[in-house]
Motif scaffolding. Structure first.
Motif, PDB file in Angstrom:
ATOM      1  N   UNK A   1      54.192  68.657  55.418  1.00 29.93           N
ATOM      2  CA  UNK A   1      52.985  69.255  54.844  1.00 29.93           C
ATOM      3  C   UNK A   1      52.862  68.857  53.384  1.00 29.93           C
ATOM      4  N   UNK A   2      51.622  68.610  52.953  1.00 30.55           N
ATOM      5  CA  UNK A   2      51.406  68.310  51.553  1.00 30.55           C
ATOM      6  C   UNK A   2      50.236  67.383  51.333  1.00 30.55           C
ATOM      7  N   UNK A   3      50.083  67.002  50.065  1.00 33.02           N
ATOM      8  CA  UNK A   3      48.998  66.136  49.640  1.00 33.02           C
ATOM      9  C   UNK A   3      49.594  64.940  48.916  1.00 33.02           C
ATOM     10  N   UNK A   4      49.204  63.739  49.338  1.00 29.21           N
ATOM     11  CA  UNK A   4      49.699  62.505  48.725  1.00 29.21           C
ATOM     12  C   UNK A   4      48.518  61.740  48.138  1.00 29.21           C
ATOM     13  N   UNK A   5      48.341  61.805  46.809  1.00 31.61           N
ATOM     14  CA  UNK A   5      47.216  61.083  46.195  1.00 31.61           C
ATOM     15  C   UNK A   5      47.561  59.620  45.915  1.00 31.61           C
ATOM     16  N   UNK A   6      46.525  58.813  45.748  1.00 37.80           N
ATOM     17  CA  UNK A   6      46.708  57.439  45.291  1.00 37.80           C
ATOM     18  C   UNK A   6      47.545  56.578  46.199  1.00 37.80           C
ATOM     19  N   UNK A   7      47.259  56.592  47.501  1.00 38.87           N
ATOM     20  CA  UNK A   7      48.025  55.806  48.470  1.00 38.87           C
ATOM     21  C   UNK A   7      47.281  54.495  48.742  1.00 38.87           C
ATOM     22  N   UNK A   8      47.739  53.366  48.188  1.00 29.57           N
ATOM     23  CA  UNK A   8      47.017  52.101  48.365  1.00 29.57           C
ATOM     24  C   UNK A   8      47.123  51.578  49.788  1.00 29.57           C
ATOM     25  N   UNK A   9      46.021  51.007  50.257  1.00 30.42           N
ATOM     26  CA  UNK A   9      46.000  50.392  51.575  1.00 30.42           C
ATOM     27  C   UNK A   9      45.802  51.344  52.727  1.00 30.42           C
ATOM     28  N   UNK A  10      45.788  52.660  52.462  1.00 32.11           N
ATOM     29  CA  UNK A  10      45.734  53.629  53.559  1.00 32.11           C
ATOM     30  C   UNK A  10      44.374  53.681  54.236  1.00 32.11           C
ATOM     31  N   UNK A  11      43.314  53.244  53.566  1.00 33.27           N
ATOM     32  CA  UNK A  11      41.990  53.255  54.186  1.00 33.27           C
ATOM     33  C   UNK A  11      41.845  52.173  55.243  1.00 33.27           C
ATOM     34  N   UNK A  12      42.699  51.182  55.225  1.00 35.65           N
ATOM     35  CA  UNK A  12      42.654  50.129  56.241  1.00 35.65           C
ATOM     36  C   UNK A  12      43.077  50.721  57.584  1.00 35.65           C
ATOM     37  N   UNK A  13      42.215  50.680  58.600  1.00 37.52           N
ATOM     38  CA  UNK A  13      42.589  51.254  59.894  1.00 37.52           C
ATOM     39  C   UNK A  13      43.781  50.570  60.548  1.00 37.52           C
ATOM     40  N   UNK A  14      44.130  49.359  60.098  1.00 34.63           N
ATOM     41  CA  UNK A  14      45.316  48.694  60.624  1.00 34.63           C
ATOM     42  C   UNK A  14      46.606  49.279  60.068  1.00 34.63           C
TER      43      UNK A  14
ATOM     44  N   UNK B   1      35.727  36.150  52.449  1.00 31.99           N
ATOM     45  CA  UNK B   1      34.741  37.072  51.883  1.00 31.99           C
ATOM     46  C   UNK B   1      33.533  37.218  52.800  1.00 31.99           C
ATOM     47  N   UNK B   2      33.092  36.113  53.390  1.00 32.22           N
ATOM     48  CA  UNK B   2      31.952  36.172  54.304  1.00 32.22           C
ATOM     49  C   UNK B   2      32.275  37.008  55.534  1.00 32.22           C
ATOM     50  N   UNK B   3      33.459  36.797  56.110  1.00 30.74           N
ATOM     51  CA  UNK B   3      33.840  37.546  57.306  1.00 30.74           C
ATOM     52  C   UNK B   3      34.052  39.017  56.998  1.00 30.74           C
ATOM     53  N   UNK B   4      34.610  39.308  55.826  1.00 32.04           N
ATOM     54  CA  UNK B   4      34.821  40.708  55.448  1.00 32.04           C
ATOM     55  C   UNK B   4      33.489  41.420  55.271  1.00 32.04           C
ATOM     56  N   UNK B   5      32.504  40.729  54.721  1.00 31.23           N
ATOM     57  CA  UNK B   5      31.193  41.334  54.489  1.00 31.23           C
ATOM     58  C   UNK B   5      30.502  41.707  55.794  1.00 31.23           C
ATOM     59  N   UNK B   6      30.890  41.062  56.895  1.00 35.09           N
ATOM     60  CA  UNK B   6      30.286  41.355  58.200  1.00 35.09           C
ATOM     61  C   UNK B   6      30.955  42.537  58.901  1.00 35.09           C
ATOM     62  N   UNK B   7      32.064  43.033  58.336  1.00 37.78           N
ATOM     63  CA  UNK B   7      32.772  44.147  58.956  1.00 37.78           C
ATOM     64  C   UNK B   7      32.016  45.455  58.732  1.00 37.78           C
ATOM     65  N   UNK B   8      32.001  46.303  59.763  1.00 43.72           N
ATOM     66  CA  UNK B   8      31.399  47.629  59.598  1.00 43.72           C
ATOM     67  C   UNK B   8      32.190  48.463  58.599  1.00 43.72           C
ATOM     68  N   UNK B   9      33.510  48.258  58.584  1.00 48.29           N
ATOM     69  CA  UNK B   9      34.386  48.997  57.687  1.00 48.29           C
ATOM     70  C   UNK B   9      34.838  48.059  56.565  1.00 48.29           C
ATOM     71  N   UNK B  10      34.358  48.259  55.340  1.00 53.81           N
ATOM     72  CA  UNK B  10      34.728  47.337  54.254  1.00 53.81           C
ATOM     73  C   UNK B  10      36.193  47.387  53.884  1.00 53.81           C
ATOM     74  N   UNK B  11      36.919  48.428  54.321  1.00 54.67           N
ATOM     75  CA  UNK B  11      38.344  48.545  53.990  1.00 54.67           C
ATOM     76  C   UNK B  11      39.223  47.898  55.049  1.00 54.67           C
ATOM     77  N   UNK B  12      38.609  47.386  56.122  1.00 56.14           N
ATOM     78  CA  UNK B  12      39.383  46.732  57.182  1.00 56.14           C
ATOM     79  C   UNK B  12      39.639  45.286  56.774  1.00 56.14           C
TER      80      UNK B  12
END
Length: 268
Positions: A154-167, A32-43
């Motif tokens: 082509x299309x729209x995919x809603x509700x994709x978990x984990x996709x905000x993680x740049x990894x 939690x401490x290391x995650x809080x130091x990330x610029x991107x909270x979803x990383x």
């Protein structure tokens, strides 16, 4: 159940319980401490403590337990359930042993339906936790059209978990495909659901935070629910999961640098 197998499962469960008590739970605060130091909270895969835990898990043989067969631990779904339940008692337990959704779903599909070439290109890096993935599982409103040696998604995919993680470097996208996508324009058959691998880096891919998640930060892996916008994204036809023309193993698109994994190959 075979008594010898029962003993092996008991030993594996005991090893997992010991690993959670000795290493994983004490690391939660550090995570939690290391995650809080990330610029991107979803990383959420960035904290270094996860790398340390993964190394320990592999040394203990507590790795890819979810996957049956030779590429995983060889467990059945029934045998894996109590281990998954145990690992989930820690918010970082599943990812520490590379058994975290949505990657488990993507890896299972690649293992079950992917060709040998596709497994080399995408499954093996996921099994090694070199990259992450996301599963866009809503085929309605997403289409695949073939254009020569390429597919246009082509299309729209809603509700994709984990996709905000740049990894999450690859997306496994469910879509409605015309029969000629794989077999050619002379084939007449109903549209059917297909899965196609779309690199995050492909032109036309936009990842947006889902509006319903605004104001709610989820730090538990795989936090970060997104909407995936696919605007005429072009990928090789061999990115179709289980593409029949790829079964010869020529690996044609493997060398074209279109997989979104080039940097990982250079640095991994």
């Amino acid at each position: 159940m075979n008594p010898m197998l029962d003993d092996a499962l008991r030993r594996m469960r005991d090893a997992l319980a010991g690993f959670l008590d000795r290493a994983v739970r004490p690391a939660e605060a550090v995570y939690r401490q290391q995650l809080a130091l990330q610029d991107d909270p979803w990383h959420w895969t960035a904290p270094a403590v996860l790398g340390d835990l993964r190394e320990q898990a592999q040394e203990l043989g507590l790795w890819n337990l979810f996957l049956p067969g030779d590429q995983g631990a060889g467990l059945t779904a029934q045998e894996y359930v109590p281990l998954a339940t145990l690992a989930a008692q820690s918010p970082i337990g599943p990812v520490a042993i590379n058994c975290a959704a949505p990657d488990t779903g993507v890896m299972n599909l690649l293992a079950e339906q992917g060709t040998a070439s596709q497994q080399r290109r995408w499954l093996q890096p996921l099994l090694a936790a070199r990259v992450r993935s996301a599963l866009a599982a809503a085929p309605a409103g997403t289409s695949i059209v073939r254009d020569g040696d390429e597919c246009v998604v082509s299309g729209l995919q809603p509700g994709v978990p984990g996709a905000l993680n740049p990894d999450a470097r690859i997306f496994l996208v469910a879509a409605e495909a015309e029969p000629e996508v794989e077999a050619g324009p002379e084939v007449s058959a109903p549209r059917r659901r297909r899965h196609v691998v779309v690199p995050r880096s492909a032109a036309g891919v936009t990842v947006r935070r889902s509006t319903w998640a605004e104001g709610a930060r989820d730090d538990r892996p795989p936090g970060g629910v997104a909407t995936l916008v696919l605007d005429e994204v072009r990928v090789p036809v061999t990115n179709l999961l289980g593409f029949a023309g790829d079964r010869a193993g020529d690996g044609g698109s493997e060398a074209r640098g279109d997989l979104g994994l080039d940097q990982e190959r250079r640095t991994g």
